[in-house]
Design an enzyme around this catalytic site. Structure first.
Site, PDB file in Angstrom:
ATOM      1  CD  GLU A   1      -6.071   4.159  -1.109  1.00 10.10           C
ATOM      2  OE1 GLU A   1      -6.261   4.580  -0.009  1.00 10.10           O
ATOM      3  OE2 GLU A   1      -7.038   3.736  -1.925  1.00 10.10           O
TER       4      GLU A   1
ATOM      5  CE1 TYR B   1      -3.860   2.554   0.983  1.00 11.53           C
ATOM      6  CE2 TYR B   1      -1.991   3.586   2.183  1.00 11.53           C
ATOM      7  CZ  TYR B   1      -3.144   3.784   1.371  1.00 11.53           C
ATOM      8  OH  TYR B   1      -3.849   4.742   1.517  1.00 11.53           O
TER       9      TYR B   1
END
Lengths: 291, 378, 291, 378
Positions: D190, D102
């Site tokens: 993101e 992530y």
């Protein structure tokens, strides 16, 4: 005592797996400097032939080995980043040996170090030594001797020449520092003079200047106003022609300013004796020179 | 590294800094063609040489007719200015100057920053202005991480100008100057004069740029502009071999390790009554090949009648240095006397090794220099 | 006493020749604030209708009029530069009223102000007032009353509502501050709570929060650990849906965090009473609320 | 402002952030064509909607044959995910994932900076990871004037990866992410997951970007990507009139000046047993035209059975506000009861002026809200 480095100095060598970094790490280690880590991205986890642990980042070296001083041997194009990395990682002193670093890179890296409250020495310098305690640089440790005379210089071998003369005459050194020959470098005369003035174990100071800029003139003024310990000065480059870079990028008389004559005058006006040859310095120190 | 005015002008144009129209010409015919092409009532013919004081030397002339263009152009081309031969001129449109200003960006050692320097006394020698009326010089220190934001450019522009229309032109020029300075790794960017025309336009009339030698590796476009003089070529050649060399013109060739020690050696030669032929820093190690190359360089100077080798043996010990020198001199044949002085680590061992050689061995720097001076002056 | 502004506050209005800048300069002046200068590039040397001298730069206003506080009314695209100009010019407090400023501009300008040691309030805020002393903002001065209750709020009219209730009940204010409704603004709860704790003339604090972020939670923790003066809190936005911006760019519940419920819980856990409606605040203050 | 995954992917490609090959398709035929064009043994078909949790809703499928591509594509197109209808899918090359990570950049209120957030727990809901094992989340605060120098990019990359070859790929990706974030005025960027393929390549597999509404004026290319939902259109329309509007679904329409007061009004309606129909901040002044526009907006909601106007008269005094309201309501005809509450400067004068009108006048906020709730619930 000494300034900047001593027995508690724990050095991380940036670029320890390079030729110069490796060689001088060994030399420093032999002198007694605590070389606690090296960095080389991708070689984290390895050890150098002499057993120094290698990390991927300076931050890792600080966290795992308590490094508080960095010495940089990485090639010039990577120096800006290396200085910033060290400053960010939390060491308190960075010594950059590499020469040929672009000036704008030095300006940025030095500013970054300044905002982090980290001292920078160099680039393009021989480093510094507190004889008998720690050597963080490429100086030949064996010519130095523990004592109470400070040496501040813009030059490498000229410093060795002076120090050799001192040592041969029984005059030891508290800390000797080569500030670097580039036009823009980190700590310079005034900051160092201040530190030496405050250092109880320094009782005289040798200042070795050269042509280019007006740092010597400023130092002379500062000495007159703030330094009570005896100072002797030597200025190289009296016969240097104008507009020619004399080896060091910073050693250049430009637009008629930065001449040795101006600098000599400034020191004389400040009551600081000027040695005409390196060997004369010993005599002035012996006599108890100073303002 | 220095470049010509016309090359600086090209860079100014690339960065949107307004300049007067102009052409670089290598002969009188081109100057005439440029004059006609320009269609301007007057042009300025300016010698393109890497030195200041062109105007005083007669290298800058205003021409209003073809006749004048021809006369001045042929006068200036071939002219000698401070030892440099003019091989090209810039023929630039003459503009109606209402007022002149000085503006430059320079690396400042003391603040360890780039500094913007400005004065309303434009067109003058700025060192003279600084010496006579320092209050007429404005300095703005630039934080490398902040650069010149709009407010700072405006604030600086207000230091030079009083009229908002002029400030609005000048502020972006200042920002463009800084961008050019940074992106090309300059060490000096000077516009003198920056002018306001009678029509109210801000314009760079004469520009000068120097660049950071250490950064040329990442500035190939700038490096390609380099036109070394014969002497600079020799220096550059030395540099490519790892030396730092400057010709001085005396008779005692010097080979020293370290710039500071090399300067001190030159100084002492002079102090002892001799004339150093050169500055030569051969750097750290003393391997035989380097010594051979250095000797070739020294001996190529026909004025040299003594060579003085002054080495401080530090990390490389004196005995190793001595070994290297002995090996090197098996390959060098020269009738010129060689004075060698070795100090530092293992000094005694080194000096012992040199005994019996043809070298004049000195025990100290003072002794070495007296020996060299004596040999040179005989 | 008060915090940040008082009788010695000398205000320069950036954008004084604009509609809002002009209007509120007059209002502030009428309240008694020392409006010593305005800026408007190119109008240097002029005066506003009410006689305030106009300068081209904030630096000129600081040098010539001793301005120590700036209030900014320039349009959003120019705010970043205006804040940096004021911070560079040497004022000690900057109050930015303008709304709609890009967040990355605020981040840069605030960081710049921080490195210069200058306090920033806003942007997108109503400013602040130390009743009876100085009003630097767009608040309606007449609803305030001199006293010893501090007010810190993320909102404009809600603050007025609360203050109006206080004033009507005879509770005056030491200083009332609207910190601004954007996600990133200058001074916030913790810095201000600290100042109010240290201000001898503040003896209670009203904190008006709203949904979005976790500043209220952090404030609650800070209050529990550091603030000994009574605090009452009010949180707006209990019925706000998730992922919707409620007027203020900062008033948004995103990814399920920043809810009013969490904030209320934090204050309750810190022993800070929560008012359910603005009018209840007076009651809590009267009772001597607090941890 | 939110954009679709495929739009974020285009931006990633523009900035040199490696992604898997992919095409956006609005019908099954295009999906099939994309599959053939790609020549990959498998593709992932992903719903493009402005919400998270697509996977759980069945909006992401792996297809290995034309048949599967057809089936899944037609299943997903037209699907409803959290109230949003899927009108396009991305058909992306399926890559051999060795590991997932992530990484994101986000504006952080507390540090007042852009913050780089990373975790080795990729492909998961990051809030869940943060809640369960906060030590698995790494945060790097970015100084806006320094950005992400090489060392910082490397340092960050080492937090995610242990192999130098991967770090060397990841560090420039981090720098490119930041450049994209800054240059396009993002508020969130993101990548989840960022993957390492079995072949050792680092790649963004799913990307999400949000942008700062305040900066859209200087980001026309980004603004052009905006596809508002019906509700968002209404909000945008209100915004263009200087309002801030959010539909809530209750029966009491609210018109308030100021966002905080508007939220407090909604909250109190609920507290008093009513249901607010909306959030509506009409901003500073209370000129009649603005009130008329606001009333139109409120009355367009057929659920609304009471309108509550809650105004704090500050700089604009209550008597002026009352004058404006009276004037506005000469142009508005509605059977819906209007509750008005005016407080602040010249409150008494204002309230006096409203006496005798058809408005329900309240003396305090509490009274106004009880009145509105009572009227609404009857």
């Amino acid at each position: 005592m000494s300034i900047l480095i001593d027995k508690n100095t724990r050095v991380v060598v940036q670029g320890i797996t390079g030729r110069d970094g490796g060689f001088h790490s060994t030399k420093m280690g032999e002198y007694g400097t605590k070389i606690v880590a090296g960095t080389s991205p991708g070689k984290g986890g390895e050890r150098t032939p002499s057993g120094v642990p290698v990390y991927n980042t300076v931050a890792d070296a600080v966290i795992n080995e308590g490094a508080n001083t960095s010495i940089i041997f990485v090639p010039a194009p990577f120096v800006r980043d290396a200085i910033m990395e060290a400053a960010d990682a939390g060491v308190s002193l960075i010594v950059c040996i590499t020469e040929g670093v672009p000036t704008l890179d030095v300006i940025e890296a030095r500013r970054f170090a300044q905002t982090k409250g980290v001292h920078l020495i160099g680039p393009n310098c021989p480093g510094l030594i507190s004889p008998g305690k720690s050597l963080v640089g490429i100086m030949p440790g064996n010519i130095f001797k523990e004592g109470s005379t400070a040496v501040i210089s813009r030059s490498g071998t000229l410093t060795y020449e002076v120090v050799y003369n001192l040592t041969m005459s029984g005059i030891g050194q508290s800390t000797a520092i080569g500030v670097g020959g580039d036009p823009v470098v980190g700590l310079y005369y005034i900051e160092l003079l201040k530190m030496f003035q405050d250092d109880p174990d320094t009782d005289s100071i040798v200042l070795i200047g050269e042509i280019g800029g007006d740092a010597e003139e400023q130092a002379a003024k500062y000495i007159k106003e703030n330094i009570t310990k005896p100072v002797v000065a030597f200025i190289a480059g009296q016969t240097a022609p104008a507009d020619k870079r004399m080896g060091h990028a910073g050693a250049i008389i430009s637009s008629g300013s930065g001449t040795a004559a101006e600098k000599r005058t400034a020191f004389i006006n400040a009551g600081v004796p000027i040695a005409n040859e390196p060997s004369e310095i010993v005599g002035y120190l012996g006599k108890g020179c100073g303002p | 590294m220095k470049i010509h005015e016309y090359q600086a002008k090209d860079l100014f144009n690339e960065y949107g800094i307004p300049t007067a129209k102009g052409f670089v010409c290598r002969d009188t015919a081109s100057s005439l063609a440029a004059f006609r092409e320009m269609g301007s009532s007057a042009v300025v013919i300016k010698a393109q040489v890497h030195t200041g004081g062109r105007g005083k030397a007669g290298g800058v002339k205003l021409a209003k007719t073809q006749q004048e263009v021809e006369t001045y152009s042929s006068q200036i081309l071939g002219m000698d200015i401070k030892g440099l031969t003019v091989d090209r001129v810039m023929v630039a449109e003459a503009v109606n100057i209402a007022s002149e200003y000085y503006i430059s960006l320079v690396v400042d050692r003391n603040t360890k920053s780039v500094v913007l320097i400005m004065s309303r006394e434009g067109g003058m020698d700025i060192e003279e202005v600084a010496a006579k009326s320092p209050e007429k010089i404005h300095r703005v220190v630039i934080d490398p991480f902040i650069g010149i934001p709009d407010f700072l450019a405006r604030k600086a522009a207000w230091m030079l100008f009083d009229i908002v229309e002029i400030v609005k032109q000048a502020a972006p020029i200042i920002q463009k100057m800084y961008r050019l300075f940074r992106e090309k790794d300059a060490s000096l960017l000077e516009i003198n004069p920056l002018i306001v025309t009678k029509e109210g336009r801000v314009m760079a009339i004469d520009g000068k740029m120097n660049f950071d030698d250490n950064a040329l590796y990442r500035q190939p476009a700038i490096e390609s502009l380099f036109e070394p003089s014969a002497e600079e070529k020799k220096e550059q050649d030395a540099k490519s071999k790892g030396f730092s060399f400057v010709h001085l013109g005396g008779k005692i060739g010097c080979m020293v390790n370290g710039a500071g020690l090399a300067m001190a050696t030159m100084d002492m030669i002079k102090l002892y009554g001799g004339e150093p032929a050169n500055f030569l820093d051969i750097g750290g190690s003393s391997n035989p090949d380097k010594v051979i190359e250095a000797m070739k360089l020294l001996l190529s100077d026909k004025e040299v009648n003594v060579v003085l080798i002054n080495i401080f043996g530090g990390i490389t010990r004196c005995d190793d240095v001595a070994k290297g020198l002995l090996k090197a001199f098996t390959q060098i044949e020269t009738p010129i006397p060689i004075v060698i002085r070795l100090t530092g680590t293992n000094e005694r061992e080194g000096r012992l090794m040199l005994e019996g050689s043809t070298f004049h061995n000195a025990g100290s720097m003072s002794e070495a220099i007296s020996m060299a001076v004596k040999l040179s002056n005989n």
